[in-house]
Design an enzyme around this catalytic site. Structure first.
Site, PDB file in Angstrom:
ATOM      1  N   GLY A 115      -0.645 -10.869  -0.402  1.00  0.00           N
ATOM      2  CA  GLY A 115      -1.278  -9.716  -1.029  1.00  0.00           C
ATOM      3  C   GLY A 115      -0.443  -8.458  -0.896  1.00  0.00           C
ATOM      4  N   ASP A 128      -4.550  -2.616  -0.623  1.00  0.00           N
ATOM      5  CA  ASP A 128      -3.609  -1.659  -1.216  1.00  0.00           C
ATOM      6  C   ASP A 128      -2.166  -2.169  -1.213  1.00  0.00           C
ATOM      7  OD1 ASP A 128      -3.028  -1.517   1.451  1.00  0.00           O
ATOM      8  OD2 ASP A 128      -3.394   0.638   1.659  1.00  0.00           O
ATOM      9  N   GLY A 129      -1.942  -3.309  -0.548  1.00  0.00           N
ATOM     10  CA  GLY A 129      -0.586  -3.864  -0.527  1.00  0.00           C
ATOM     11  C   GLY A 129       0.367  -3.124   0.397  1.00  0.00           C
ATOM     12  N   ASP A 175      -3.599 -19.892   7.543  1.00  0.00           N
ATOM     13  CA  ASP A 175      -2.559 -19.204   6.770  1.00  0.00           C
ATOM     14  C   ASP A 175      -1.577 -18.502   7.697  1.00  0.00           C
ATOM     15  OD1 ASP A 175      -5.028 -17.682   7.180  1.00  0.00           O
ATOM     16  OD2 ASP A 175      -3.946 -16.011   6.286  1.00  0.00           O
ATOM     17  N   ASP A 191       2.832 -13.180  12.221  1.00  0.00           N
ATOM     18  CA  ASP A 191       1.710 -12.237  12.099  1.00  0.00           C
ATOM     19  C   ASP A 191       1.175 -11.767  13.445  1.00  0.00           C
ATOM     20  OD1 ASP A 191       1.938 -12.114   9.440  1.00  0.00           O
ATOM     21  OD2 ASP A 191      -0.009 -12.997   8.956  1.00  0.00           O
TER      22      ASP A 191
HETATM   23  P1  AMP Z   1      -3.348 -11.394   7.416  1.00  0.00           P
HETATM   24  O1  AMP Z   1      -4.643 -11.187   8.100  1.00  0.00           O
HETATM   25  O2  AMP Z   1      -2.402 -10.238   7.545  1.00  0.00           O
HETATM   26  O3  AMP Z   1      -2.708 -12.699   7.754  1.00  0.00           O
HETATM   27  O4  AMP Z   1      -3.689 -11.445   5.848  1.00  0.00           O
HETATM   28  C1  AMP Z   1      -4.680 -12.268   5.289  1.00  0.00           C
HETATM   29  C2  AMP Z   1      -4.668 -12.104   3.785  1.00  0.00           C
HETATM   30  O5  AMP Z   1      -5.033 -10.764   3.416  1.00  0.00           O
HETATM   31  C3  AMP Z   1      -3.343 -12.362   3.116  1.00  0.00           C
HETATM   32  O6  AMP Z   1      -3.603 -12.954   1.881  1.00  0.00           O
HETATM   33  C4  AMP Z   1      -2.765 -10.975   2.971  1.00  0.00           C
HETATM   34  O7  AMP Z   1      -1.795 -10.911   1.952  1.00  0.00           O
HETATM   35  C5  AMP Z   1      -4.001 -10.167   2.634  1.00  0.00           C
HETATM   36  N1  AMP Z   1      -3.881  -8.733   3.003  1.00  0.00           N
HETATM   37  C6  AMP Z   1      -3.958  -8.201   4.238  1.00  0.00           C
HETATM   38  N2  AMP Z   1      -3.803  -6.879   4.199  1.00  0.00           N
HETATM   39  C7  AMP Z   1      -3.628  -6.527   2.914  1.00  0.00           C
HETATM   40  C8  AMP Z   1      -3.420  -5.294   2.204  1.00  0.00           C
HETATM   41  N3  AMP Z   1      -3.364  -4.114   2.845  1.00  0.00           N
HETATM   42  N4  AMP Z   1      -3.277  -5.353   0.855  1.00  0.00           N
HETATM   43  C9  AMP Z   1      -3.333  -6.522   0.193  1.00  0.00           C
HETATM   44  N5  AMP Z   1      -3.529  -7.704   0.796  1.00  0.00           N
HETATM   45  C10 AMP Z   1      -3.672  -7.729   2.139  1.00  0.00           C
HETATM   46 MG    MG Z   2      -1.035 -13.716   7.496  1.00  0.00          MG
END
Ligand code: AMP
Ligand code: MG
Length: 511
Positions: A100, A133-134, A263, A273
């Site tokens: 994301g 927000d990416g 994931d 992560d």
């Molecule tokens: P994570 O918890 O960082 O492993 O992310 C879990 C999911 O949420 C993944 O698909 C990430 O790409 C998405 N994600 C986390 N934070 C953001 C963000 N700020 N903007 C877009 N996608 C996010």
């Molecule tokens: Mg992740």
């Protein structure tokens, strides 16, 4: 190549991209571009890592590198894409997560022939961003730097940050925070969730191709292994081994990953992560720090069980590749999975015996109960996990018997149990027949002095994020890079956190 009009010295691509993933698995990603940072500035460049990868440190760490690692300029030769993956998060399945706020720039090969991925994180929303927000903020980006370098210096397999930059814009979280993005190096970004993505879509052809790609990257010797189901079982065995070893090593440094969703579990066996991760201070197997982990699903003690649970999701995803006979496939996959507890126990034993200076060998078979008994003593005394093990080197039989070992004070107070354990441990060491000096050095190389203490990490991140002061971050990083070295100037970094800090400490998913 996207680089045009390059001068003679710049003609060579700064990173020798090969982009095997984009070539072999275009359906497993969506082409995407990084959002250019409006006003980039350096936070950090990992020169030692760049050197290991055989990259041009001057060029990547300079003005051009800043342009590339901030999304202002396309990185020559890269073929950026957002990777597709699914995932079980806290037990619930999301058939589509994906990158994301991350982008795979591509994969490249070191002069020694090792293939690695380069990926951005915080480079703007992608097709998978949903409501996100990416973006990323300075604090979590620098946390990923510190944790990756710390784990690497401690000898654990981990993804690492090559570059981190301020973007020059603010990101909105509970409050406005300075934005940042990072460039991550990984053996690959294949995860359990990559397989789950195509299994959920019952896309057997893609599963087959993802498996072949994964084998090519991590287990090429298995590529010629046929027929089904042998290859799939051998692959599961390898991933299980790598995860068993990784989780045992995490536990050997008191590490809690905090968000072991499928994931976030790699096929390579690297740590990935670092959002809500933390280090245990006093030894407490039930320890859990993540604010969203209400039921302790990802508690310290729970990590091997969760790894096995995640590996079961991987095995399920691969069932359709194990031959026509579905029942037999399930039987074989279950039998393979049931090997995990023994694999983990062996890895754990190896890690923790080494922490006591003990090893298996033709002439010695160490007293395994010594490990658990020592952990029990630490727990009863609420002694610091890291300093407790670190102090053992000062308590060797022929060394300074009565030396004052700071980490063990609480144990020494509980004299009878402690003395009995120490006698058994001494007997085991003497039975191994090494010189005390050798034993001492081995213990010193195994049990770190400086680890990423939660209070030190938080202090360094808030100085960087709130005051724009990178000095505490840089000083902590220097300490974490030499975790086994006693440097009096860094002794504050080795101290345990105040008990009140740890009692209240909570981590948050680093968004
Ligand atoms: P994570 O918890 O960082 O492993 O992310 C879990 C999911 O949420 C993944 O698909 C990430 O790409 C998405 N994600 C986390 N934070 C953001 C963000 N700020 N903007 C877009 N996608 C996010
Ligand atoms: Mg992740």
């Amino acid at each position: 190549m996207t680089e045009t009009a390059a001068g003679p010295s710049e003609a060579q691509a700064p990173i020798p991209f090969d982009n095997q993933f984009a070539r072999e698995l275009p359906e497993a990603g969506v082409p995407a571009q990084a959002q250019p940072s409006p006003a980039p500035s350096w936070l950090y460049f990992n020169a030692p890592l760049a050197q290991e990868l055989g990259l041009d440190v001057e060029r990547l760490g300079g003005a051009q590198g800043l342009g590339w690692f901030s999304g202002q300029l396309a990185v020559p030769g890269s073929q950026p894409l957002a990777q597709a993956y699914a995932g079980h998060q806290f037990g619930g399945f999301s058939p589509q997560l994906g990158d994301g706020r991350a982008l795979l720039l591509g994969d490249a090969i070191t002069p020694q022939g090792r293939r690695y991925d380069l990926a951005f994180k915080g480079s703007g929303p992608t097709a998978f961003a949903r409501r996100g927000d990416g973006k990323a903020a300075v604090g979590p980006v620098l946390r990923e730097v510190l944790m990756g370098e710390a784990l690497h210096a401690l000898g654990l397999p981990t993804t690492r940050v090559l570059a981190a930059v301020r973007t020059g814009e603010s990101v909105r979280r509970e409050r406005l925070l300075p934005g940042a993005m990072l460039t991550r190096v990984a053996a690959s970004h294949l995860r359990v969730g990559t397989f789950e993505f195509f299994a959920a879509r019952q896309d057997q052809a893609m599963l087959r191709r993802v498996l072949d790609h994964a084998l090519g990257r991590h287990d090429p010797d298995l590529l010629t292994l046929g027929p089904a189901p042998d290859q799939v079982l051998a692959f599961l065995e390898r991933v299980q081994q790598r995860q068993a070893r990784l989780v045992a090593q995490w536990m050997g440094i008191g590490f809690l990953h905090g968000v072991m969703n499928t994931d976030n579990m790699t096929i390579s066996g690297e740590t990935i992560d670092f959002g809500p991760c933390a280090l245990m201070e006093a030894y407490e197997p039930e320890a859990v720090f993540s604010s969203i982990d209400q039921y302790g699903r990802y508690a310290y003690r729970a990590q091997p069980g969760i790894a096995q649970w995640n590996l079961a999701r991987l095995a399920e995803s691969l069932l359709s590749l194990m031959g026509e006979d579905a029942e037999r496939a399930i039987e074989l996959a279950s039998a393979q999975l049931q090997r995990f507890p023994a694999q983990f126990a062996e890895a754990w034993r190896e890690v923790f015996l080494a922490k006591l200076g003990l090893r298996d060998g033709p002439h010695s078979s160490p007293d395994d109960a010594l490990v658990q008994d020592f952990l029990d003593l630490l727990q009863q005394a609420r002694a610091d996990f890291t300093l407790g093990f670190h102090a053992l080197a000062d308590l060797l039989p022929a060394a300074t018997q009565e030396a004052d070992a700071p980490g063990l004070h609480p144990l020494i107070v509980d004299a009878p149990a402690w003395l009995a354990w120490r006698q058994r441990w001494h007997a085991a060491l003497i039975g191994q027949g090494d010189a005390p000096q050798q034993q001492r050095e081995r213990l010193r190389r195994t049990n770190p002095w400086i680890v990423p203490r939660n209070h030190q990490v938080e202090a360094a991140l808030s100085a960087a994020s709130d005051q724009g002061d990178l000095r505490p971050f840089e000083r902590l990083l220097a300490g974490l890079r030499q975790p086994f070295t006693h440097d009096a100037a860094l002794s504050d970094l080795a101290q345990a956190a105040p008990i009140e800090f740890t009692a209240r400490y909570q981590t948050f998913c680093g968004t």
